[in-house]
Scaffold this active site. Structure first.
Site, PDB file in Angstrom:
ATOM      1  N   LYS A  30      34.268  33.128  36.228  1.00 19.58           N
ATOM      2  CA  LYS A  30      34.614  33.323  37.604  1.00 19.58           C
ATOM      3  C   LYS A  30      33.073  33.961  37.902  1.00 19.58           C
ATOM      4  O   LYS A  30      32.361  33.844  39.128  1.00 19.58           O
ATOM      5  CB  LYS A  30      35.588  33.689  38.172  1.00 19.58           C
ATOM      6  CG  LYS A  30      35.802  33.658  39.624  1.00 19.58           C
ATOM      7  CD  LYS A  30      36.710  34.543  40.215  1.00 19.58           C
ATOM      8  CE  LYS A  30      36.485  36.018  40.060  1.00 19.58           C
ATOM      9  NZ  LYS A  30      37.463  36.798  40.653  1.00 19.58           N
ATOM     10  N   GLN A 188      32.197  45.321  44.306  1.00 24.76           N
ATOM     11  CA  GLN A 188      31.449  44.208  45.095  1.00 24.76           C
ATOM     12  C   GLN A 188      30.877  44.355  46.333  1.00 24.76           C
ATOM     13  O   GLN A 188      29.881  43.422  46.941  1.00 24.76           O
ATOM     14  CB  GLN A 188      32.684  42.919  45.513  1.00 24.76           C
ATOM     15  CG  GLN A 188      33.192  42.452  44.122  1.00 24.76           C
ATOM     16  CD  GLN A 188      34.392  41.542  44.486  1.00 24.76           C
ATOM     17  OE1 GLN A 188      34.834  41.488  45.583  1.00 24.76           O
ATOM     18  NE2 GLN A 188      34.707  40.946  43.531  1.00 24.76           N
ATOM     19  N   GLU A 334      40.228  44.973  36.056  1.00 24.37           N
ATOM     20  CA  GLU A 334      40.620  43.551  35.990  1.00 24.37           C
ATOM     21  C   GLU A 334      41.629  43.393  34.693  1.00 24.37           C
ATOM     22  O   GLU A 334      42.175  42.579  34.719  1.00 24.37           O
ATOM     23  CB  GLU A 334      39.820  42.509  36.304  1.00 24.37           C
ATOM     24  CG  GLU A 334      38.697  42.523  35.120  1.00 24.37           C
ATOM     25  CD  GLU A 334      37.399  41.611  35.441  1.00 24.37           C
ATOM     26  OE1 GLU A 334      37.118  40.643  34.811  1.00 24.37           O
ATOM     27  OE2 GLU A 334      36.993  41.599  36.492  1.00 24.37           O
ATOM     28  N   ARG A 406      46.591  37.459  37.868  1.00 24.71           N
ATOM     29  CA  ARG A 406      46.511  38.214  36.650  1.00 24.71           C
ATOM     30  C   ARG A 406      48.091  38.941  36.342  1.00 24.71           C
ATOM     31  O   ARG A 406      48.314  39.264  35.126  1.00 24.71           O
ATOM     32  CB  ARG A 406      45.582  39.678  36.829  1.00 24.71           C
ATOM     33  CG  ARG A 406      44.090  38.878  36.565  1.00 24.71           C
ATOM     34  CD  ARG A 406      43.017  39.912  35.908  1.00 24.71           C
ATOM     35  NE  ARG A 406      41.729  39.459  36.186  1.00 24.71           N
ATOM     36  CZ  ARG A 406      41.168  38.306  35.493  1.00 24.71           C
ATOM     37  NH1 ARG A 406      41.662  37.887  34.725  1.00 24.71           N
ATOM     38  NH2 ARG A 406      39.954  38.061  35.965  1.00 24.71           N
ATOM     39  N   LYS A 431      43.648  30.226  40.302  1.00 25.89           N
ATOM     40  CA  LYS A 431      42.733  30.924  41.091  1.00 25.89           C
ATOM     41  C   LYS A 431      41.364  31.054  40.324  1.00 25.89           C
ATOM     42  O   LYS A 431      40.356  30.990  40.622  1.00 25.89           O
ATOM     43  CB  LYS A 431      43.070  32.124  41.485  1.00 25.89           C
ATOM     44  CG  LYS A 431      42.120  33.543  42.021  1.00 25.89           C
ATOM     45  CD  LYS A 431      42.684  34.692  42.431  1.00 25.89           C
ATOM     46  CE  LYS A 431      41.780  35.815  42.912  1.00 25.89           C
ATOM     47  NZ  LYS A 431      41.037  35.485  44.189  1.00 25.89           N
TER      48      LYS A 431
END
Length: 446
Positions: A30, A188, A334, A406, A431
């Site tokens: 992703k 980000q 993550e 997750r 997702k």
């Protein structure tokens, strides 16, 4: 057929009857797919993305770029599927840059990459671009991008919230130049400004002024991908000033990119080998990568497994025992939910640190993991920047996901070893990992 009819509200997590032995083909990354879409949309010529991930987050990105005028053509060849996962081998997206324009409204869902990477793109468009999304997206911080864009010359209406919904009034160009931001809540913020920086009149110089940056591998990924399309980037890791990134103004090249498998999405399958004392092979695992998921080789080996990387891919083998771990996950946050799930099944305590920023992810992941594992009989305590996990015998029950993909995969990992675990809304895995329930049962030979 509706999504809820395919995956009922409570999904019985399969319980492993023995050691797993499977090859699982994981779809594309992703993080790579969405960065590549942005760079291709800003390029001076058409480009190709091969084996892109098709998931909610990436389709939202593609639709958003289309809404601003970019052409994205999807093609699929008749190549045969690979056992263990969806056939992505023959899929390609041709991206045709065009003049960016509004007015339009963009649905970001709850995708951090869409809500953060696209406002800088929208500042280059002609006309207003409104951003909206899921209720949770309103709670996720965007101030680092909003404030920076204003300094760089953009006009943004957000009613002072520093979050969604908001409107970027694109003027067709942006001055750019130096800007200082605190990106300690999300790397980000940095990547968002760097990706569009080559198209700013003066380029961009991003200076991080806050505490330690989380998820540095994702910034390295951004820098590597920028350089691959012809951008000039100065960064701390190549002799530049600490916490400062500079991107020079330039045209970007269209390129032909094959997307790597998503290594973070490989985590639950590798965990299955560890939890069951089995063996799982992930084909096409890259020898060199900037993906945070590559850290799983070291982390899961320390927790009791072993791995071998060959031309075929990565084969991970569990030893039949799971060890606790004391690990700083600041660069690979993550991975925390999956590691916490494995740690709850270990033979000793674990401390996971460096991940305070996970409180601002799809859900407050630290609070969610603590609550859900403890409700299955676990002993998890939140710390200032992570979790302390003391293994206890677990029992079945409902594992809530909070619309977080997750969390759903973490509950599934526990379900391998604990009978009677039911995952609430497993469909949220769409997702980033379409067909997860089918892949999971397929891995178990069901």
């Amino acid at each position: 057929m509706t999504e809820s009819s395919v995956h009922p509200a409570l999904w019985p997590a399969p319980h492993a009857s023995g050691a797993v032995d499977a090859t699982v083909t994981v779809p594309g990354s992703k993080s790579v797919t969405n960065r590549a879409l942005v760079l291709a949309a800003l390029a001076a010529e058409p480009g190709w993305l091969r084996r892109p991930l098709r998931s909610r987050d990436t389709l939202l990105m593609a639709e958003a770029l289309r809404a601003m005028g970019v052409g994205i053509e999807e093609t699929v060849s008749s190549s045969s599927s690979v056992a263990g996962g969806p056939d992505a081998s023959g899929e390609a997206w041709r991206v045709i840059p065009a003049g960016l324009h509004g007015p339009t409204t963009i649905d970001v869902g709850n995708a951090g990459t869409v809500m953060r990477f696209l406002p800088p793109v929208a500042a280059l468009a002609d006309g207003p671009i409104r951003f909206d999304g899921d209720p949770r997206s309103y709670e996720r911080p965007l101030n680092g991008v909003i404030d920076a864009l204003r300094v760089l010359g953009a006009r943004i209406d957000d009613d002072g919230r520093g979050s969604l919904p908001l409107t970027v009034h694109g003027g067709g160009a942006l001055d750019g130049g130096p800007v200082a931001i605190d990106a300690s809540s999300s790397s980000q913020f940095v990547s968002a400004l760097l990706l569009s920086g080559p198209r700013f009149n003066q380029g961009v110089e991003v200076r991080h002024t806050g505490d330690k940056l989380p998820s540095m591998p994702h910034i390295r990924m951004t820098v590597d991908m920028l350089r691959a399309v012809g951008a000039q980037v100065d960064e701390p890791e190549t002799g530049g000033e600490p916490n400062v990134w500079r991107v020079s103004p330039s045209a970007l090249l269209g390129r032909d990119l094959t997307v790597e498998p998503d290594l973070s999405n490989a985590q639950p399958f590798l965990a299955a080998a560890l939890v069951t004392g089995g063996r799982v092979t992930i084909p096409d695992w890259p020898e060199r990568t900037t993906q945070p998921g590559d850290a799983l080789r070291e982390i899961f080996t320390a927790m009791g497994g072993s791995c071998e990387l060959t031309e075929r891919g990565l084969t991970f083998t569990g030893s039949g025992r799971i060890h606790g771990i004391d690990v700083d996950l600041g660069e690979v946050g993550e991975l925390t939910p999956g590691i916490a799930a494995v740690a709850a099944l270990a033979d000793g305590p674990s401390t996971l640190s460096g991940v305070a920023h996970l409180r601002l992810h799809e859900t407050d992941r630290l609070a969610a993991l603590t609550k859900e594992i403890n409700e299955l009989g676990g002993d998890v305590t939140e710390t200032a920047d992570g979790l302390r996990i003391r293994p206890r015998p677990l029992h079945g029950g409902t594992f809530h996901t909070y619309d977080d993909h997750r969390m759903a995969t973490a509950g599934s990992i526990i379900g391998l070893a604990v009978p009677g675990v039911e995952i609430e809304n497993v469909a949220t895995t769409a997702k980033t990992l379409p067909d997860f329930p089918q892949m999971w049962t397929g891995m178990l030979g069901a």
